[in-house]
Design a protein around this motif. Structure first.
Motif, PDB file in Angstrom:
ATOM      1  N   TYR A  70     -12.728  61.022  33.246  1.00  0.00           N
ATOM      2  CA  TYR A  70     -12.706  61.966  32.868  1.00  0.00           C
ATOM      3  C   TYR A  70     -11.443  62.127  32.267  1.00  0.00           C
ATOM      4  O   TYR A  70      -9.896  60.929  32.590  1.00  0.00           O
ATOM      5  CB  TYR A  70     -11.717  63.675  34.113  1.00  0.00           C
ATOM      6  CG  TYR A  70     -11.487  64.466  34.248  1.00  0.00           C
ATOM      7  CD1 TYR A  70     -11.924  65.408  33.037  1.00  0.00           C
ATOM      8  CD2 TYR A  70     -10.288  64.491  34.620  1.00  0.00           C
ATOM      9  CE1 TYR A  70     -11.387  66.606  33.109  1.00  0.00           C
ATOM     10  CE2 TYR A  70      -9.802  66.159  34.069  1.00  0.00           C
ATOM     11  CZ  TYR A  70     -10.250  66.775  33.221  1.00  0.00           C
ATOM     12  OH  TYR A  70      -9.750  67.524  33.318  1.00  0.00           O
ATOM     13  N   ASN A  71     -10.938  62.282  31.128  1.00  0.00           N
ATOM     14  CA  ASN A  71     -10.083  62.036  30.402  1.00  0.00           C
ATOM     15  C   ASN A  71      -9.207  63.211  30.155  1.00  0.00           C
ATOM     16  O   ASN A  71     -10.172  64.791  29.646  1.00  0.00           O
ATOM     17  CB  ASN A  71     -10.697  62.176  28.657  1.00  0.00           C
ATOM     18  CG  ASN A  71      -9.779  61.945  27.716  1.00  0.00           C
ATOM     19  OD1 ASN A  71      -8.659  63.070  27.682  1.00  0.00           O
ATOM     20  ND2 ASN A  71      -9.842  61.019  27.046  1.00  0.00           N
ATOM     21  N   LYS A  72      -8.019  63.892  30.162  1.00  0.00           N
ATOM     22  CA  LYS A  72      -7.301  64.989  30.895  1.00  0.00           C
ATOM     23  C   LYS A  72      -7.096  65.405  29.526  1.00  0.00           C
ATOM     24  O   LYS A  72      -7.309  66.902  29.506  1.00  0.00           O
ATOM     25  CB  LYS A  72      -6.311  64.685  31.634  1.00  0.00           C
ATOM     26  CG  LYS A  72      -6.334  64.272  32.953  1.00  0.00           C
ATOM     27  CD  LYS A  72      -5.458  63.809  34.503  1.00  0.00           C
ATOM     28  CE  LYS A  72      -5.590  63.525  35.623  1.00  0.00           C
ATOM     29  NZ  LYS A  72      -4.601  62.983  36.114  1.00  0.00           N
ATOM     30  N   GLU A  73      -6.863  64.908  28.322  1.00  0.00           N
ATOM     31  CA  GLU A  73      -6.553  65.350  27.790  1.00  0.00           C
ATOM     32  C   GLU A  73      -7.063  66.289  26.555  1.00  0.00           C
ATOM     33  O   GLU A  73      -7.227  67.202  25.869  1.00  0.00           O
ATOM     34  CB  GLU A  73      -5.965  63.546  26.233  1.00  0.00           C
ATOM     35  CG  GLU A  73      -4.292  63.552  27.202  1.00  0.00           C
ATOM     36  CD  GLU A  73      -3.664  62.364  26.254  1.00  0.00           C
ATOM     37  OE1 GLU A  73      -5.083  61.539  25.394  1.00  0.00           O
ATOM     38  OE2 GLU A  73      -3.040  61.905  26.480  1.00  0.00           O
ATOM     39  N   ASP A 131     -10.173  66.355  28.297  1.00  0.00           N
ATOM     40  CA  ASP A 131     -10.513  67.859  29.333  1.00  0.00           C
ATOM     41  C   ASP A 131     -12.685  67.383  29.092  1.00  0.00           C
ATOM     42  O   ASP A 131     -13.244  68.126  28.897  1.00  0.00           O
ATOM     43  CB  ASP A 131     -10.913  69.355  28.710  1.00  0.00           C
ATOM     44  CG  ASP A 131     -11.291  70.133  30.587  1.00  0.00           C
ATOM     45  OD1 ASP A 131     -11.281  69.006  31.811  1.00  0.00           O
ATOM     46  OD2 ASP A 131     -11.443  71.169  30.510  1.00  0.00           O
ATOM     47  N   LYS A 132     -12.778  66.294  29.101  1.00  0.00           N
ATOM     48  CA  LYS A 132     -14.439  66.132  28.913  1.00  0.00           C
ATOM     49  C   LYS A 132     -14.995  64.857  29.786  1.00  0.00           C
ATOM     50  O   LYS A 132     -14.057  64.129  30.483  1.00  0.00           O
ATOM     51  CB  LYS A 132     -14.036  65.058  27.649  1.00  0.00           C
ATOM     52  CG  LYS A 132     -14.125  65.973  26.205  1.00  0.00           C
ATOM     53  CD  LYS A 132     -15.277  66.082  25.388  1.00  0.00           C
ATOM     54  CE  LYS A 132     -14.924  66.949  24.720  1.00  0.00           C
ATOM     55  NZ  LYS A 132     -16.403  66.800  23.405  1.00  0.00           N
ATOM     56  N   TYR A 133     -15.414  64.424  30.412  1.00  0.00           N
ATOM     57  CA  TYR A 133     -16.512  63.870  31.587  1.00  0.00           C
ATOM     58  C   TYR A 133     -17.537  63.175  31.534  1.00  0.00           C
ATOM     59  O   TYR A 133     -17.836  63.451  30.344  1.00  0.00           O
ATOM     60  CB  TYR A 133     -16.812  64.697  32.673  1.00  0.00           C
ATOM     61  CG  TYR A 133     -15.990  65.145  33.486  1.00  0.00           C
ATOM     62  CD1 TYR A 133     -15.678  64.736  34.726  1.00  0.00           C
ATOM     63  CD2 TYR A 133     -15.865  66.581  33.620  1.00  0.00           C
ATOM     64  CE1 TYR A 133     -14.451  65.434  35.454  1.00  0.00           C
ATOM     65  CE2 TYR A 133     -14.948  67.648  34.308  1.00  0.00           C
ATOM     66  CZ  TYR A 133     -14.788  66.621  35.183  1.00  0.00           C
ATOM     67  OH  TYR A 133     -13.702  67.436  35.840  1.00  0.00           O
ATOM     68  N   GLU A 162      -6.188  57.020  39.038  1.00  0.00           N
ATOM     69  CA  GLU A 162      -5.648  58.126  38.459  1.00  0.00           C
ATOM     70  C   GLU A 162      -4.823  57.876  37.685  1.00  0.00           C
ATOM     71  O   GLU A 162      -3.882  57.473  38.301  1.00  0.00           O
ATOM     72  CB  GLU A 162      -5.535  59.637  39.015  1.00  0.00           C
ATOM     73  CG  GLU A 162      -5.306  60.410  38.384  1.00  0.00           C
ATOM     74  CD  GLU A 162      -5.640  62.049  39.271  1.00  0.00           C
ATOM     75  OE1 GLU A 162      -5.435  62.974  38.892  1.00  0.00           O
ATOM     76  OE2 GLU A 162      -5.574  61.583  40.326  1.00  0.00           O
ATOM     77  N   THR A 185      -3.630  60.176  32.040  1.00  0.00           N
ATOM     78  CA  THR A 185      -4.114  60.560  30.977  1.00  0.00           C
ATOM     79  C   THR A 185      -5.032  60.584  30.972  1.00  0.00           C
ATOM     80  O   THR A 185      -6.537  61.480  30.435  1.00  0.00           O
ATOM     81  CB  THR A 185      -4.207  60.424  29.524  1.00  0.00           C
ATOM     82  OG1 THR A 185      -4.419  58.751  30.267  1.00  0.00           O
ATOM     83  CG2 THR A 185      -2.603  60.462  29.330  1.00  0.00           C
TER      84      THR A 185
END
Length: 62
Positions: free
Chosen positions: A6-9, A11-13, A45, A48
């Motif tokens: 999961y890329n938090k910046e 918002d993609k899985y 985790e 980012t």
């Protein structure tokens, strides 16, 4: 094992079937991530990203 990335910046899985492939495609240090999952840990985790190790259920003959 499968890995959910999961890329938090962004918002993609993304789902990967192996740790080396995930590290290569996402630009991560394989040795560092491998060390992070020692001692039966299932999550890693940072600010980012988040990586979750999950069991992959497959179909097939019984």
């Amino acid at each position: 094992m499968a890995y959910i990335y999961y890329n938090k910046e962004l918002d993609k899985y993304r789902l990967f079937g192996s740790l080396p492939v995930m590290c290569k495609n996402c630009g991560l240090d394989y040795t560092h991530i491998q060390y992070a999952f020692r001692d039966k840990k299932n999550e890693y985790e940072t600010e980012t990203l988040k990586i979750i190790k999950v069991e992959l259920e497959r179909g097939g003959k019984k």
